[in-house]
Every structure is written in C-alpha cells, then in structure tokens.
Design a protein around this motif. Structure first.
Motif, PDB file in Angstrom:
ATOM      1  N   PHE A 137       0.833  -1.195   0.000  1.00 25.61           N
ATOM      2  CA  PHE A 137       0.000   0.000   0.000  1.00 25.61           C
ATOM      3  C   PHE A 137       0.874   1.254   0.000  1.00 25.61           C
ATOM      4  N   PRO A 138       0.370   2.366  -0.506  1.00 21.51           N
ATOM      5  CA  PRO A 138       1.158   3.608  -0.513  1.00 21.51           C
ATOM      6  C   PRO A 138       1.271   4.192   0.885  1.00 21.51           C
ATOM      7  N   ASP A 139       2.495   4.396   1.317  1.00 17.71           N
ATOM      8  CA  ASP A 139       2.755   4.883   2.676  1.00 17.71           C
ATOM      9  C   ASP A 139       3.303   6.301   2.610  1.00 17.71           C
ATOM     10  N   ASP A 140       2.626   7.233   3.272  1.00 19.25           N
ATOM     11  CA  ASP A 140       3.058   8.627   3.268  1.00 19.25           C
ATOM     12  C   ASP A 140       4.010   8.950   4.417  1.00 19.25           C
ATOM     13  N   SER A 141       4.174   8.028   5.357  1.00 17.90           N
ATOM     14  CA  SER A 141       4.998   8.319   6.529  1.00 17.90           C
ATOM     15  C   SER A 141       6.481   8.110   6.288  1.00 17.90           C
ATOM     16  N   GLY A 142       6.829   7.353   5.251  1.00 20.20           N
ATOM     17  CA  GLY A 142       8.226   7.039   4.982  1.00 20.20           C
ATOM     18  C   GLY A 142       8.705   5.773   5.662  1.00 20.20           C
ATOM     19  N   ALA A 143       7.855   5.143   6.472  1.00 19.22           N
ATOM     20  CA  ALA A 143       8.273   3.955   7.217  1.00 19.22           C
ATOM     21  C   ALA A 143       8.588   2.782   6.300  1.00 19.22           C
ATOM     22  N   LEU A 144       7.776   2.584   5.258  1.00 19.63           N
ATOM     23  CA  LEU A 144       7.993   1.444   4.373  1.00 19.63           C
ATOM     24  C   LEU A 144       9.263   1.604   3.549  1.00 19.63           C
ATOM     25  N   THR A 174      13.151  -2.850  -3.871  1.00 21.10           N
ATOM     26  CA  THR A 174      12.479  -1.706  -4.495  1.00 21.10           C
ATOM     27  C   THR A 174      11.022  -1.715  -4.065  1.00 21.10           C
ATOM     28  N   TYR A 175      10.636  -0.665  -3.376  1.00 21.59           N
ATOM     29  CA  TYR A 175       9.269  -0.542  -2.862  1.00 21.59           C
ATOM     30  C   TYR A 175       8.388   0.105  -3.931  1.00 21.59           C
ATOM     31  N   HIS A 176       7.408  -0.663  -4.423  1.00 17.62           N
ATOM     32  CA  HIS A 176       6.454  -0.173  -5.420  1.00 17.62           C
ATOM     33  C   HIS A 176       5.131   0.115  -4.730  1.00 17.62           C
ATOM     34  N   LYS A 177       4.631   1.327  -4.894  1.00 19.93           N
ATOM     35  CA  LYS A 177       3.378   1.709  -4.250  1.00 19.93           C
ATOM     36  C   LYS A 177       2.189   1.266  -5.097  1.00 19.93           C
ATOM     37  N   LEU A 178       1.333   0.465  -4.508  1.00 23.27           N
ATOM     38  CA  LEU A 178       0.089   0.064  -5.161  1.00 23.27           C
ATOM     39  C   LEU A 178      -0.901   1.235  -5.110  1.00 23.27           C
TER      40      LEU A 178
END
Length: 447
Positions: free
Chosen positions: A66-73, A91-95
């Motif tokens: 899921f798209p994370d706005d906090s920067g934690a992921l 590589t973190y891909h935002k769904l």
C-alpha cells in the motif's frame, strides 16, 4: 488506516468463485482459475521486470504494498537492503491507494505469471483467495518458525489457509472507541449506552455524533462482522463452506438499524468511511468515533486544541455481559509463486517486518504491530499511549470470513445492509444467507 476500503460500484456481475471443489486436484483448480483470469488480460502491459544479480550486484527484489506517506515502508526497504551484505536490494512499489485497485493490479499480474513480483503486501482478507489460486507460496520450515515466533495469534490466523501459513503478518489493525472527555466523563461500554449519551448531548445542543463507517463498502461489512462476533456468532462456518449467521446476526443487524435511526448517527452516515469519520471528529462536530489508531497522530497534527481531550476506550459491546470482538485488519506479506528469487524474498520479508521496522511503522504511521512484546516496549509507550487497549482488542479480535470468495461475501453484505436505517433484521439476514450460498456456488448475481 485499515487498508480495506472498497467502494462498490457498477452493475451486478456473476460471482467469480465456484463452490469449493474438495474432490478436484489443486492443479486442476489452479488451471481453471488462471485460465479464467488470464483471458481478459492478454493485452495487459506488465510493469518493469525485476533484475539484479547478473552483473555481480545485489539481486533486486520488488515489494508491492500500500502507498505509505509516513516514509516507514521506504526506510524498511532501504535498511533491509543495506543489511543484506550486498546480496539483495528492495524496491518498494506503491500500489493504488484504494484496496480495490491494489487487489486488481496484483490479481492481473499474478494471473499472467509475472515473474517481476517478489514480495506482496496483501490485505488480511486476500491470503485464502491467493493461496487457493496458487499465486503465493506456503511458508515452511525455518521461515515459518520465524514468521510465527512472537506473533499475535489472530494475525497468524489471517495468514493461514487450510492449515498452512501463506504469509507473514506485517502489521495488524483494529478499531477502538475514540471520544472527547470534555463532553463525556466516562466512555460508554455498549452501543446502547453510546446512543443514549449521544441523545443526551444532542438535547443540550452539544456535539453528539458517533462516527462509524456506514457507506456501502467493505467498512460496512466490518461493522456487521464485529457486531455479529460480539453477539456470540459468526458470518461463516469455520471451514468457510457455508453461512452461519443465526440469532447473533439478527441482533447485530438490529443494533445497526437502531443506531442509524438515533441522534448518534451523522446525517451523512451512508457516505461515511474511515477518513470522513476522522475529519468529522477533528472538526469538532462529533463526540465519538469508531476508528483505527491512525486517527490519533492525525488529531494531534490537525487540531492541537482538541487533541488534549481526545481519548480512547475498547470497542463498544453488544451486550454488557459479553466482551466485544472488533474485526482485525492489517497487511500480510506473501511471496509470489512466480518470483525468480524466492529464497531471498522470504528472507527479505522477514526483515521488512522485524521488530525495528514494526516499531517505526507504529510510531510514524500508527500501524499496530503484530509482534506481541512490542506492546510493552518503552519506546512505543510515549507516542502510542493506547497500546494496551489495542493489544487487548487484537487478542480477542474476530477474523473476517475466511473463504476464497470473500470479495463476493463482502459485497453481498454491504449491499444488503445499505442504508443501515432501512435494515429489517430478520429479512436482511435471510437475504444475506441466501446470497452467500449462491455466491459460494456461483449461482445468482453478485451486486
């Protein structure tokens, strides 16, 4: 926020899942489902393929979540890559932001056997469906031992299908009752008490709404499931083959109707989702809200004047003598059956959900951990003062119906119970029972 919001749109379409075929071999079931899923996707353009390793560099693992706005992921992905001694990078891909879009993208690419998917962030309602389709790998041996060690039992249940673990719980989620202590000295313990308090506040001309997810989407299903379980029942049988329901479901439907017709209900109840509930509370028009822990840091940032009066309590009970059982949410990390780097993907997934990364996700994004001992960690206590209540809720939480046809079951429930004020409890439960049976057997039409 619980990553499940699925607005229901469009006309009715046939149910997508047949009756469970216990006599058919897994490979036959898988071929049938993959064929059905792939036919409309022949023209689908797949994303960039995963690479790495060929030139001596780290193997690139693709993590979809899921798209994370906090920067934690993103921090977790970077830290795990750096800690791998150069063996892999992540590589973190935002769904998409909406859960419907998340599931759609994953289903399409897995149906096409896209090998660029390695680690998959699955809503807790999806592991059964993905496992039955053969899209994710079971966790066995040492990987399984590490995945379940110290993990909350209810979180493990969400990642288990037919006795096998198919994902590692990444974060949990559950709802609490949030209230204003400048309006209410002592929080209500039951739904009846909450509506009575709201009515009294309304008579005094004070903010009095109790915010809850009443729109026609997954949140309405969660509301019903929590009430059914709190009343001592369940929506489906434990094996997921047929509806259970019964008197507890009738009681739950009655609580929803009575609430919707009371002064506690926001006039926009039928359009209310988690974020609308949060905004109503922050604007000062509500006295209560049923919501997830993400509302706490949001209130602190958006309304610092009201924040000192923003308190929390356990999810309301249906009956005073029976504990509440709010529905567990969250994300489980699964490994794609088509990943070319499965061994590294299992290792990386365990790193992504390790103690430090779960602590960061809790503090930055408000996401409840799945590791039990984090709830007594001093580092969590300061910015997560409701940790004890969240842990208590998770230890007695209910799990949504476990079936590969969950999407259909949820749609049946949310359509039948919308709008809540029009619910006729007995006939509504009868209709839900009949339509779930039809959905499980691929008969009738799914709303």
């Amino acid at each position: 926020m619980d990553r499940r919001a699925r607005p229901v749109t469009g006309r009715r379409s046939p149910g997508s899942w047949p009756r469970p075929h216990r006599g058919r071999t897994p490979s036959a079931r898988r071929r049938r489902r993959v064929l059905v899923a792939v036919l409309p996707l022949l023209a689908l353009g797949l994303g960039a393929c995963g690479g790495g390793g060929e030139s001596g560099g780290p193997t690139e693992l693709n993590w979809y979540n899921f798209p994370d706005d906090s920067g934690a992921l993103q921090k977790a992905a970077d830290d795990c890559g750096r800690g791998s001694d150069g063996r892999y990078s992540i590589t973190y891909h935002k769904l998409p932001r909406a859960a419907d879009g998340q599931r759609q993208q994953l289903v399409r690419r897995l149906s096409a056997q896209d090998s660029s998917l390695d680690i998959l962030g699955l809503d807790v309602t999806w592991p059964a469906e993905f496992a039955e389709a053969g899209w994710i790998r079971p966790w066995t041996g040492q990987n399984r031992e590490q995945a379940v060690r110290g993990t909350l039992e209810t979180s493990v249940q969400t990642a288990t299908w037919e006795g096998k673990l198919f994902a590692v719980p990444y974060n949990a989620n559950t709802q609490l009752l949030w209230y204003r202590d400048d309006l209410v000295r002592k929080p209500p313990t039951t739904w009846a008490e909450m509506t009575d308090m709201a009515a009294a506040l309304a008579e005094q001309g004070k903010p009095h709404f109790a915010e809850i997810q009443g729109a026609q989407y997954e949140g309405l299903t969660v509301w019903f499931n929590s009430l059914v379980e709190s009343a001592g029942g369940s929506i489906m049988t434990p094996d997921g083959l047929r509806p259970s329901l019964g008197p507890p479901a009738v009681r739950a439907a009655g609580v929803m109707r009575d609430f919707a017709r009371s002064p506690a209900a926001d006039p926009s109840l039928t359009n209310q989702m988690e974020d609308q509930n949060r905004l109503a509370m922050e604007s000062g028009t509500a006295a209560f809200e049923i919501n997830y822990p993400f509302v706490y840091p949001s209130m602190k940032a958006n309304n610092p004047k009201l924040f000192p009066h923003f308190r929390w309590a356990p999810y309301p009970r249906v009956d005073a003598n029976r504990p509440s059982r709010p529905t567990i949410g969250g994300i489980d990390l699964a490994i794609s059956s088509y990943s070319r780097h499965a061994d590294l993907a299992f290792e990386a997934a365990l790193c992504l959900r390790n103690r430090q990364n779960q602590l960061t996700a809790a503090l930055k994004g408000g996401l409840p951990p799945t590791l039990r001992d984090l709830y007594t960690d001093k580092a969590l206590a300061k910015d997560y003062p409701f940790a004890r209540e969240v842990l208590g809720a998770l230890e007695t939480a209910s799990v949504r119906p476990k079936t590969p046809a969950y999407q259909n079951v949820s749609i049946v429930i949310s359509h039948t119970l919308s709008p809540p004020a029009d619910i006729e409890p007995v006939s509504a439960v009868d209709e839900i029972r009949a339509e779930i049976n039809d959905a499980l057997q691929s008969e009738g039409l799914i709303p």
